[in-house]
Design an enzyme around this catalytic site. Structure first.
Site, short mmCIF file in Angstrom:
data_model
loop_
_atom_site.label_atom_id
_atom_site.label_comp_id
_atom_site.label_asym_id
_atom_site.label_seq_id
_atom_site.Cartn_x
_atom_site.Cartn_y
_atom_site.Cartn_z
N ASP A 322 0.84 -1.19 0.00
CA ASP A 322 0.00 0.00 0.00
C ASP A 322 0.88 1.25 0.00
O ASP A 322 1.85 1.34 0.75
CB ASP A 322 -0.89 -0.02 1.25
CG ASP A 322 -1.83 1.15 1.32
OD1 ASP A 322 -2.69 1.27 0.43
OD2 ASP A 322 -1.71 1.94 2.28
N GLU A 359 1.74 -0.42 -5.00
CA GLU A 359 0.83 0.66 -5.34
C GLU A 359 1.75 1.88 -5.49
O GLU A 359 2.20 2.44 -4.49
CB GLU A 359 -0.20 0.89 -4.23
CG GLU A 359 -1.18 2.00 -4.57
CD GLU A 359 -2.16 2.29 -3.44
OE1 GLU A 359 -3.34 2.59 -3.74
OE2 GLU A 359 -1.75 2.25 -2.27
#
Length: 682
Positions: A322, A359
């Site tokens: 993330d 990401e």
């Protein structure tokens, strides 16, 4: 001989006479181990001072540090804007592999028994070009599945139940990517609103599985049982040939911004672990209040040791990071593609063969880094998502309004063929993780049903969630009984799913998109743990048809290697495991330069021939028509092609049977906004 790396002492290391604990703090002036009774976690039985050693690692030894022991640490040190020492705070030891809640805002660390019988199961090691990722939520996936026993629904055990595995197999996905399962908590703001953090991007500890996802029986039995259930889930999925990928949140912690809870790193060494300004305010590149400082070697080591634990002890197959740009920010705060942590993760022998997915952005300055990660990393391709949505949705909406689409087909073709303008030849098309939807944003069904977000239920007056949805409601906002609109929406969804599964790169499907799951227009449902976000297993006929089409597309991808090249081709050369590409217009002629960006020319024929190393030769023809008027295409003539067999037509609600053979030069009708896939034969 070189001395032992002091950071290798971090965490609890058990031995026959108890164990030794190691905790890093550069700025503490004192530290203490607190050991609690096995049967009463509030009864303190031992205090042991930790002693500062080499590399600012504090250590202590206790005969009580054995499997099952509950413990905390507490630290004291200087005052000042950069420090948050409080000797009254009982802190989670950062390397804790088990946790027990002890009051509303306090936890006990637990020494774990890591023994587990894997019963001979091993990692499936699915080749990258065969990988189809399925992003799912542990609880939400099975909470409503009546084929799973009640006590297992919404749990790790439920995820690995035969009924769930049967669904994965029927669909054809290879790799299950789980939203965060490292221990997390709900933010204090959400709790005050009576809401909960459903997604889990608020990590409490980097080594501990989230206990509320275990069965009630395992939770009652304690952290060892929770970990055993988690490992059992991994083992059963591996036995079924399925990989497990974890969505990991190393960019920030649940300690939030200043004034937030102090549970671990802030109380141990705030000045070292977090990025901050001179006045003590946090530098926030994550949007949630704090940012881990990966200009610090100890923070890098924390991530590497956590990854090694999950990949080795728990046998995890891959990680999705993330806001991964934060992990690449150096001591200056700037993103550096050559950051030591990004390279160390790739080069670590304990992580060999593990899939690494970034990401590739955060919310800080210079945070958008798609295409900018080093070799060995895959990346979520937001450029792919945006262009595919625009081509099939907002371009069509604009054509309805103004009579002309805003763009042609050129940039769409670039995404279809692997985004070579983003990823270097060395990394190839498989560096791109292609997706149309994800956990955040509209579901596929909502993407074709809503023009704007409907997030009032999140408690922020509809301010939260992106406004850049690139969605199209096709004439009515939300639910409708108009069968004409519903049919066009379903076709748009098939075009989006078809594009995703027939593009070069690694596709990722969001759980529920295969049947048309809706969140009633909420594009940021992170705080809803209920039927709004849970997977429904009660499908109507149209939903079953769409699931069958999705499974068929995955099968076609698997059986046609020309759709999944490993490398980018080079003009005039034969590159092994690439696809040789030829592009034709609707008339079967080679695409002219001016046709690529012409809004009037949104019809393309894409002929791809594999250059096999390990599979049989294969050639496919994909025809894309991006206008709301029907057209006729002439199948192209190409050396070595004697006929084309139709494999799939997005204009059909159901799976398209192989429908005869068509010679080059044959005229084929394309329905409005549709796709056709053919296999080309010699």
């Amino acid at each position: 001989m070189p001395s032992e790396d002091p950071l290798s002492q971090l965490g609890v290391h058990s031995g026959p006479d108890g164990g030794t604990i190691g905790v890093y703090s550069k700025n503490a002036t004192g530290m203490e181990l607190l050991v609690f009774d096995d049967s009463d976690q509030h009864w303190l039985i031992e205090r042991v001072p930790l002693v500062r050693g080499n590399g600012d690692v504090w250590t202590a030894t206790s005969e009580h540090l054995r499997a099952g022991t509950r413990y905390n640490i507490r630290c004291w040190g200087p005052r000042g804007p950069l420090h948050h020492f409080n000797e009254r705070k009982l802190l989670i030891e950062p390397y804790s592999r088990g946790l027990l809640r002890s009051g509303a805002k306090e936890w006990r660390s637990v020494v774990m028994d890591d023994a587990f019988d894997w019963a001979g199961t091993t990692k499936p090691r699915v080749p990258r070009d065969h990988t189809v990722i399925y992003e799912a939520h542990v609880k939400g996936l099975t909470a409503l599945n009546t084929a799973v026993p009640q006590e297992l629904r919404g749990t790790y055990a439920g995820l690995a139940h035969p009924a769930t595995i049967e669904h994965f197999h029927r669909l054809g996905v290879t790799s299950i990517e789980l939203l965060p399962v490292q221990a997390f908590v709900t933010e204090e703001r959400l709790a005050r609103l009576g809401l909960t953090n459903y997604w889990g991007y608020n990590t409490l500890n980097f080594f501990t599985p989230h206990a509320p996802y275990a069965t009630k029986q395992a939770q009652a039995s304690g952290p060892d049982a929770v970990l055993h259930e988690f490992k059992g889930m991994v083992s059963l999925l591996h036995a079924a040939g399925l990989e497990v990928i974890l969505d990991v949140v190393y960019n920030h912690t649940a300690e939030e911004g200043l004034g937030g809870p102090t549970t671990s790193l802030r109380g141990i060494d705030n000045a070292t672990y977090y990025r901050h300004n001179a006045d003590g305010s946090y530098i926030d590149t994550t949007g949630v209040g704090n940012t881990i400082d990966y200009g610090q070697p100890v923070a890098e080591r924390l991530v590497l040791d956590s990854l090694r634990y999950w990949a080795d002890d728990v046998q995890i197959d891959g990680f999705r990071f993330d806001l991964a740009a934060t992990l690449g920010r150096d001591a200056t705060g700037e993103f550096n593609a050559d950051h030591s942590l990004l390279n160390a993760i790739v080069d670590d022998p304990y992580l060999e063969g593990v899939k690494l997915i970034a990401e590739p952005w955060d919310v800080g300055e210079g945070g958008w880094r798609t295409g900018g990660f080093p070799d060995g990393w895959h990346e979520w391709n937001d450029r792919y998502r945006g262009r595919v949505r625009s081509f099939w949705l907002t371009d069509i909406a604009e054509a309805r309004r103004s009579g002309s689409a805003p763009t042609g087909i050129g940039s769409f073709a670039t995404r279809l063929a692997g985004s070579s303008n983003l990823f270097s030849p060395q990394r190839g098309p498989l560096a791109s993780v292609n997706f149309v939807t994800a956990h955040d944003g509209f579901t596929l069904e909502d993407l074709v049903s809503y023009d704007t977000k409907h997030n009032l239920g999140n408690g922020e007056d509809n301010r939260d969630g992106t406004d850049d949805n690139r969605s199209f409601n096709h004439g009515v906002e939300g639910s409708t009984d108009d069968e004409g609109i519903l049919a066009v929406r379903r076709k748009a969804a098939r075009n989006l799913m078809g594009t995703l599964l027939l593009s070069a790169g690694i596709p990722m499907i969001t759980a529920g998109d295969e049947y048309g799951r809706t969140q009633s227009g909420n594009n940021n449902a992170y705080c809803h743990d209920d039927e709004l976000t849970w997977f429904s297993w009660d499908w109507d006929e149209r939903q079953r048809d769409f699931a069958a089409v999705t499974a068929e597309l995955i099968r076609l991808r698997r059986e046609n290697p020309a759709l999944r090249p490993v490398r980018f081709g080079r003009f005039g050369e034969t590159v092994p495991s690439a696809s040789q590409l030829d592009w034709y217009d609707a008339g079967g002629n080679t695409m002219a330069e001016e046709d690529w960006d012409s809004p009037e020319n949104r019809t393309l024929q894409y002929l791809a021939a594999s250059t096999p190393e390990f599979e049989e030769f294969n050639r496919i023809l994909l025809v894309v028509h991006g206008l709301e008027t029907p057209t006729t295409v002439t199948l192209p003539s190409h050396e070595g092609v004697a006929c084309y067999t139709l494999l799939w037509d997005s204009a059909s609600e159901t799976v398209t049977p192989a429908d005869g053979e068509f010679p080059p030069g044959h005229s084929v009708t394309m329905e409005p906004t549709s796709m056709k896939l053919f296999r080309a034969h010699g």
